[in-house]
Design a protein around this motif. Structure first.
Motif: not given
Length: 653
Positions: A1-3, A72-75, A271-280, A260-263
């Motif tokens: 997760m950290t990486s 959130i919607m996808q989950e 996924r939530l945390l990754s989506s925040i960074a990737l969305g930005a 995020a899911r593909m990564a």
């Protein structure tokens, strides 16, 4: 997760540095000093501190919020195609703000986010009701959301046309623009987003348990409805606040969670945390494209338009990649009569003729309603509009019959399949790039646009076996792209913008006598060709195997029918602008009346299309006299409502 989080943050940092490099010529060290300690003095320093930095901060906040909202919607729905854009909530928020600005402008200025939330919530509730519990995880919920996008776009255009001066200041906002002139917008947005963050993170465990299914999650103590309601409310709140401050920027909430899911993000929290960074990062990258592209145009390109350019193809690709067997959905019409007797077809023809005659004779004037045959002058002004509307209805109905028989699914129509959008995109782009009035654009340009979409449909259809849901989603995605470009045109302002908006609404207002006459002759020719092709139209609906055994060259017939439909669409669009849903409704109603043979359906659908668009044009001239509404907008609202009803009544499999 950290990486994974580290990689997402690295992408965010890289996008931020590129954004700083594109948006300001100052050295990086000077930018850092201005951002941390040094007061701005020179003009470029002031611009950097009060415009560039707030814009970057707004991109970061908006992207993070949309990425989290989409995740959130996808989950919650267990659907990788769910997002604020694809579920229609962004469009609902926009219409909510438009309506509030028109009817309660004081409250809209002070509490715009609440009106946006109300519009988004109402749309979300309607989408869920249409899709049903069995349709949340597949294409039905996305089709319902994108259909509402089309319908709400027509409503938004109607509000714009009716209240030009009230909503003129919203044009740039409606295009999804991140431009800032101070820190006020950022200061307004970040506390509202921060409120939702704890709720989103606390939802990670119950959302994880939802993957076990309703029974499995309930057995572990998860209150299903409460979790879904809270999750969607948090997502709606994030979306509504972003829309309220920067307008509609689509597809970021779709793409970020999927990346995020593909990564390799496996857990919900990851996924939530990754989506925040990737969305930005995606929002900042999208804004970089907008800033760079603006160097080659006289106007600033809104970020919403560039997001749509990237997002629409991404939606089509994701839909094809993630399609499951149950997503090959068939939408069956309610059972109607088995056959249509000739007297009934004659009565339908008399009704169509009566409606055309009534549109000439019944009109509202400054003295009230009048029922009389118009004077020679009024007749000369009125007949091109009525003739064009009637002919366009006939032509689009014929195209709808051909497509529905070819693809063997009632979702097919020129607008749903994207042919109308292709012609419109070509004409709008020609007007923007070359200049001149869109009304003077060549019909050949429209044909090229429809042909481009036709080529995409053929390639895409072969790969997906012409799956009806996927094909419809591809066309609707093109419509979303067109809407983003229209918003860009509106943001430019001026008379050109209103001319394009009027044309985009399917208006008969500027149709000349020669254009109307050509369209009438064209519609008659299209009907004749359709009748001559009644045997292929009969065989192709029975299936490729049977059609081939009866001597029909199925590939050649399919290509010919697609070219025929694209030509009809281009001809109508070049004269009147895009006409939505007429090609969808008319064949349906013809079948319900019993016109199931090819020739009967062509005749009946043509008469119904003529009636529908003639009545729409008459309503547009009469409802708000002396103001006028475009016939295409009225038809889109009527037809869009019918399409939503069709989706709601599909079999729950």
């Amino acid at each position: 997760m950290t990486s994974r989080i580290a990689l997402c943050l690295a992408a965010l940092v890289a996008a931020t540095l590129i954004h700083l490099g594109v948006s300001s010529p100052l050295p990086l060290a000077q930018k850092w000093a201005l951002a941390t300690s040094v007061a701005p003095d020179l003009f470029e320093e002031v611009r950097f501190y009060h415009s560039v930095l707030p814009r970057l901060a707004m991109a970061l906040l908006a992207g993070a919020a949309l990425g989290l909202s989409g995740a959130i919607m996808q989950e919650a729905t267990q659907n990788r195609l769910a997002s604020p854009m694809t579920l229609g909530v962004s469009a609902g928020a926009r219409v909510g703000l438009y309506a509030a600005t028109v009817f309660v402008p004081g409250l809209a200025a002070a509490y715009g986010e609440w009106f946006a939330l109300a519009g988004a919530s109402a749309t979300m509730a309607l989408v869920l009701a249409i899709a049903g519990r069995q349709g949340i995880g597949g294409l039905p919920i996305v089709l319902a959301g994108m259909a509402l996008n089309l319908l709400l776009s027509a409503v938004a255009v109607m509000l714009i046309i009716m209240n030009e001066f009230y909503v003129r200041h919203l044009f740039v906002w409606g295009a999804g623009d991140l431009t800032q002139i101070d820190w006020q917008g950022v200061s307004w947005l970040w506390p509202r987003l921060l409120v939702a963050l704890p709720f989103a993170l606390l939802l990670s465990r119950p959302l994880t348990l939802l993957r076990l299914g309703e029974q499995g999650a309930s057995a572990r103590g998860v209150p299903i409805l409460q979790v879904l309601g809270l999750a969607l409310l948090v997502a709606l709140w994030l979306t509504a606040n972003v829309v309220a401050i920067v307008g509609v920027i689509g597809f970021v909430g779709l793409i970020a969670p999927n990346i995020a899911r593909m990564a390799g993000a496996r857990s919900t929290l990851d996924r939530l945390l990754s989506s925040i960074a990737l969305g930005a990062a995606l929002m900042v990258g999208t804004d970089v494209i907008a800033l760079y592209g603006s160097n080659f145009t006289a106007d600033m390109i809104p970020s919403g338009a560039t997001a749509a350019l990237v997002g629409a193809p991404a939606l089509i690709w994701l839909a094809a990649r993630q399609m499951k067997a149950r997503d090959h959905l068939r939408f069956f019409l309610p059972k109607g009569r088995e056959r249509m007797p000739m007297p009934a077809l004659g009565l339908l023809a008399l009704l169509a003729a009566a409606l055309v005659a009534s549109s000439f004779a019944v009109a509202v004037t400054g003295e009230g309603w009048r029922v009389e045959w118009p004077s020679e002058l009024v007749f000369a002004l009125r007949w091109p509009r009525i003739a064009a509307a009637a002919a366009a209805g006939v032509a689009m109905a014929i195209a709808g019959v051909v497509l529905q028989r070819l693809i063997r699914n009632p979702l097919a129509s020129p607008d749903i399949m994207g042919m109308t959008s292709g012609a419109s995109l070509a004409l709008v782009a020609s007007s923007i790039l070359v200049g001149g009035s869109i009304h003077d654009a060549s019909a050949g340009i429209a044909v090229l646009g429809s042909a481009a979409v036709l080529a995409i449909l053929i390639l895409f259809g072969r790969r997906t076996d012409y799956a009806p849901g996927i094909m419809a989603l591809a066309g609707i995605s093109l419509a979303a792209l067109l809407d983003a470009i229209v918003q860009f045109v509106l943001a430019r302002g001026g008379e050109e913008a209103f001319a394009i908006v009027g044309w985009m609404s399917g208006s008969t207002y500027r149709v000349q006598a020669d254009e109307a006459l050509l369209l009438v002759l064209g519609a008659a020719g299209f009907l004749a060709i359709g009748l001559l092709a009644r045997r292929p139209l009969t065989l192709v609906i029975a299936g490729d195997t049977l059609a081939g055994s009866r001597g029909l060259s199925v590939p050649l017939a399919r290509l010919g029918m697609l070219v025929f439909s694209a030509t009809i669409t281009a001809a109508v669009t070049s004269v009147m602008g895009p006409i939505a849903f007429v090609g969808l409704i008319s064949p349906h109603l013809a079948s319900l009346l019993g016109a199931r043979r090819a020739a009967d359906q062509l005749f009946a659908a043509a008469l119904i299309g003529m009636s529908l668009l003639t009545v729409s044009d008459w309503l547009g001239r009469s409802l708000l006299y002396p103001a006028q509404l475009p016939a295409g907008t009225i038809a889109a609202i009527i037809g869009g409502s019918y399409f939503v009803l069709l989706l709601a009544r599909r079999p729950r499999t």
